[in-house]
Design a protein around this motif. Structure first.
Motif, PDB file in Angstrom:
ATOM      1  N   VAL A   1     -12.294  -4.968  -8.108  1.00 42.28           N
ATOM      2  CA  VAL A   1     -13.655  -4.920  -7.572  1.00 42.28           C
ATOM      3  C   VAL A   1     -14.034  -6.346  -7.183  1.00 42.28           C
ATOM      4  N   GLY A   2     -14.423  -6.524  -5.924  1.00 44.28           N
ATOM      5  CA  GLY A   2     -14.879  -7.822  -5.448  1.00 44.28           C
ATOM      6  C   GLY A   2     -13.785  -8.813  -5.109  1.00 44.28           C
ATOM      7  N   ALA A   3     -12.528  -8.385  -5.100  1.00 45.35           N
ATOM      8  CA  ALA A   3     -11.413  -9.277  -4.754  1.00 45.35           C
ATOM      9  C   ALA A   3     -10.288  -8.444  -4.142  1.00 45.35           C
ATOM     10  N   THR A   4      -9.202  -9.102  -3.770  1.00 48.25           N
ATOM     11  CA  THR A   4      -8.116  -8.396  -3.082  1.00 48.25           C
ATOM     12  C   THR A   4      -6.943  -8.054  -3.987  1.00 48.25           C
TER      13      THR A   4
ATOM     14  N   VAL B   1      -6.052   4.975   0.979  1.00 50.47           N
ATOM     15  CA  VAL B   1      -5.144   4.584  -0.102  1.00 50.47           C
ATOM     16  C   VAL B   1      -3.814   4.120   0.488  1.00 50.47           C
ATOM     17  N   PRO B   2      -3.391   2.896   0.178  1.00 50.63           N
ATOM     18  CA  PRO B   2      -2.086   2.445   0.676  1.00 50.63           C
ATOM     19  C   PRO B   2      -0.958   3.221  -0.001  1.00 50.63           C
ATOM     20  N   GLN B   3       0.040   3.574   0.766  1.00 46.35           N
ATOM     21  CA  GLN B   3       1.195   4.304   0.233  1.00 46.35           C
ATOM     22  C   GLN B   3       2.468   3.466   0.263  1.00 46.35           C
ATOM     23  N   LYS B   4       2.642   2.712   1.353  1.00 47.34           N
ATOM     24  CA  LYS B   4       3.843   1.892   1.553  1.00 47.34           C
ATOM     25  C   LYS B   4       3.434   0.440   1.787  1.00 47.34           C
ATOM     26  N   VAL B   5       4.291  -0.489   1.384  1.00 52.82           N
ATOM     27  CA  VAL B   5       4.046  -1.906   1.627  1.00 52.82           C
ATOM     28  C   VAL B   5       3.927  -2.122   3.141  1.00 52.82           C
ATOM     29  N   ASP B   6       2.897  -2.833   3.531  1.00 51.92           N
ATOM     30  CA  ASP B   6       2.604  -3.166   4.930  1.00 51.92           C
ATOM     31  C   ASP B   6       2.145  -1.979   5.773  1.00 51.92           C
ATOM     32  N   ASP B   7       1.778  -0.847   5.155  1.00 50.01           N
ATOM     33  CA  ASP B   7       1.203   0.226   5.959  1.00 50.01           C
ATOM     34  C   ASP B   7      -0.231  -0.153   6.332  1.00 50.01           C
ATOM     35  N   GLU B   8      -0.888   0.698   7.115  1.00 48.50           N
ATOM     36  CA  GLU B   8      -2.233   0.389   7.627  1.00 48.50           C
ATOM     37  C   GLU B   8      -3.197  -0.018   6.517  1.00 48.50           C
ATOM     38  N   TRP B   9      -3.225   0.731   5.423  1.00 52.59           N
ATOM     39  CA  TRP B   9      -4.197   0.458   4.368  1.00 52.59           C
ATOM     40  C   TRP B   9      -3.793  -0.706   3.482  1.00 52.59           C
ATOM     41  N   ASP B  10      -2.515  -0.937   3.294  1.00 49.71           N
ATOM     42  CA  ASP B  10      -2.077  -2.110   2.540  1.00 49.71           C
ATOM     43  C   ASP B  10      -2.529  -3.381   3.255  1.00 49.71           C
ATOM     44  N   VAL B  11      -2.350  -3.411   4.563  1.00 48.16           N
ATOM     45  CA  VAL B  11      -2.772  -4.573   5.355  1.00 48.16           C
ATOM     46  C   VAL B  11      -4.302  -4.697   5.345  1.00 48.16           C
ATOM     47  N   TYR B  12      -4.997  -3.598   5.493  1.00 45.76           N
ATOM     48  CA  TYR B  12      -6.465  -3.603   5.527  1.00 45.76           C
ATOM     49  C   TYR B  12      -7.058  -4.189   4.238  1.00 45.76           C
ATOM     50  N   TRP B  13      -6.538  -3.768   3.094  1.00 43.09           N
ATOM     51  CA  TRP B  13      -7.110  -4.207   1.818  1.00 43.09           C
ATOM     52  C   TRP B  13      -6.768  -5.651   1.465  1.00 43.09           C
TER      53      TRP B  13
ATOM     54  N   THR C   1      -7.799  -8.017   3.350  1.00 39.10           N
ATOM     55  CA  THR C   1      -8.967  -8.755   3.833  1.00 39.10           C
ATOM     56  C   THR C   1     -10.281  -8.050   3.510  1.00 39.10           C
ATOM     57  N   HIS C   2     -10.202  -6.927   2.817  1.00 41.81           N
ATOM     58  CA  HIS C   2     -11.393  -6.171   2.446  1.00 41.81           C
ATOM     59  C   HIS C   2     -11.313  -5.796   0.976  1.00 41.81           C
ATOM     60  N   THR C   3     -12.447  -5.462   0.409  1.00 44.78           N
ATOM     61  CA  THR C   3     -12.506  -4.999  -0.968  1.00 44.78           C
ATOM     62  C   THR C   3     -13.725  -4.108  -1.124  1.00 44.78           C
ATOM     63  N   VAL C   4     -14.029  -3.706  -2.336  1.00 46.16           N
ATOM     64  CA  VAL C   4     -15.247  -2.948  -2.609  1.00 46.16           C
ATOM     65  C   VAL C   4     -16.085  -3.744  -3.606  1.00 46.16           C
ATOM     66  N   ASP C   5     -17.394  -3.629  -3.441  1.00 47.39           N
ATOM     67  CA  ASP C   5     -18.279  -4.318  -4.382  1.00 47.39           C
ATOM     68  C   ASP C   5     -18.582  -3.395  -5.565  1.00 47.39           C
ATOM     69  N   LYS C   6     -19.444  -3.848  -6.467  1.00 51.94           N
ATOM     70  CA  LYS C   6     -19.756  -3.083  -7.679  1.00 51.94           C
ATOM     71  C   LYS C   6     -20.403  -1.733  -7.376  1.00 51.94           C
ATOM     72  N   GLU C   7     -21.045  -1.621  -6.201  1.00 49.34           N
ATOM     73  CA  GLU C   7     -21.670  -0.360  -5.800  1.00 49.34           C
ATOM     74  C   GLU C   7     -20.679   0.574  -5.100  1.00 49.34           C
ATOM     75  N   GLY C   8     -19.478   0.085  -4.832  1.00 47.04           N
ATOM     76  CA  GLY C   8     -18.474   0.897  -4.152  1.00 47.04           C
ATOM     77  C   GLY C   8     -18.476   0.775  -2.653  1.00 47.04           C
ATOM     78  N   ASP C   9     -19.289  -0.154  -2.126  1.00 46.02           N
ATOM     79  CA  ASP C   9     -19.323  -0.369  -0.678  1.00 46.02           C
ATOM     80  C   ASP C   9     -18.178  -1.259  -0.243  1.00 46.02           C
ATOM     81  N   ILE C  10     -17.587  -0.950   0.891  1.00 46.67           N
ATOM     82  CA  ILE C  10     -16.512  -1.765   1.433  1.00 46.67           C
ATOM     83  C   ILE C  10     -17.106  -3.030   2.038  1.00 46.67           C
ATOM     84  N   ILE C  11     -16.547  -4.185   1.654  1.00 42.31           N
ATOM     85  CA  ILE C  11     -17.016  -5.481   2.139  1.00 42.31           C
ATOM     86  C   ILE C  11     -15.823  -6.345   2.529  1.00 42.31           C
TER      87      ILE C  11
END
Length: 112
Positions: free
Chosen positions: A56-59, A82-94, A96-106
């Motif tokens: 939460v709040g970090a990568t 949810v990332p499934q494989k190394v370097d897939d779309e969501w692995d790369v996305y997360w 530079t992004h994270t979620v805050d304490k409220e669950g919002d993507i930042i």
């Protein structure tokens, strides 16, 4: 009738064929060893029997055994992201992004 070219022409053909075969074999070996053979392999984010979680709040991320609770300071990824494989779309996305304490993507801190 034999000409001077006839005597040297056949060995030249053999050398060209041998060189071409050697080059082709080398290219196939290089493609296979470097993963460029068209059959790419990517590691799973987590092992079988685990699911990925993110800080939460970090990568940061981790894997948790199925059936175990998410550790404090971590959360599950939002549904469908949810990332499934190394370097897939969501692995790369997360990265530079994270979620805050409220669950919002930042945007992740320090990125941008």
């Amino acid at each position: 009738m034999t000409t001077p070219l006839t005597g040297t022409h056949r060995p030249l053909r053999r050398r060209v064929r041998a060189s071409a075969a050697t080059a082709l074999a080398g290219a196939v070996a290089a493609l296979t060893l470097t993963g460029c053979s068209g059959l790419s392999f990517r590691d799973d984010i987590c092992s079988k029997g685990e699911y990925p979680v993110m800080t939460v709040g970090a990568t940061g991320s981790a894997c948790v055994k199925d059936g175990e609770k998410v550790p404090e300071g971590y959360t599950r990824h939002p549904e469908g992201k949810v990332p499934q494989k190394v370097d897939d779309e969501w692995d790369v996305y997360w990265r530079t992004h994270t979620v805050d304490k409220e669950g919002d993507i930042i945007d992740a801190p320090g990125v941008g």
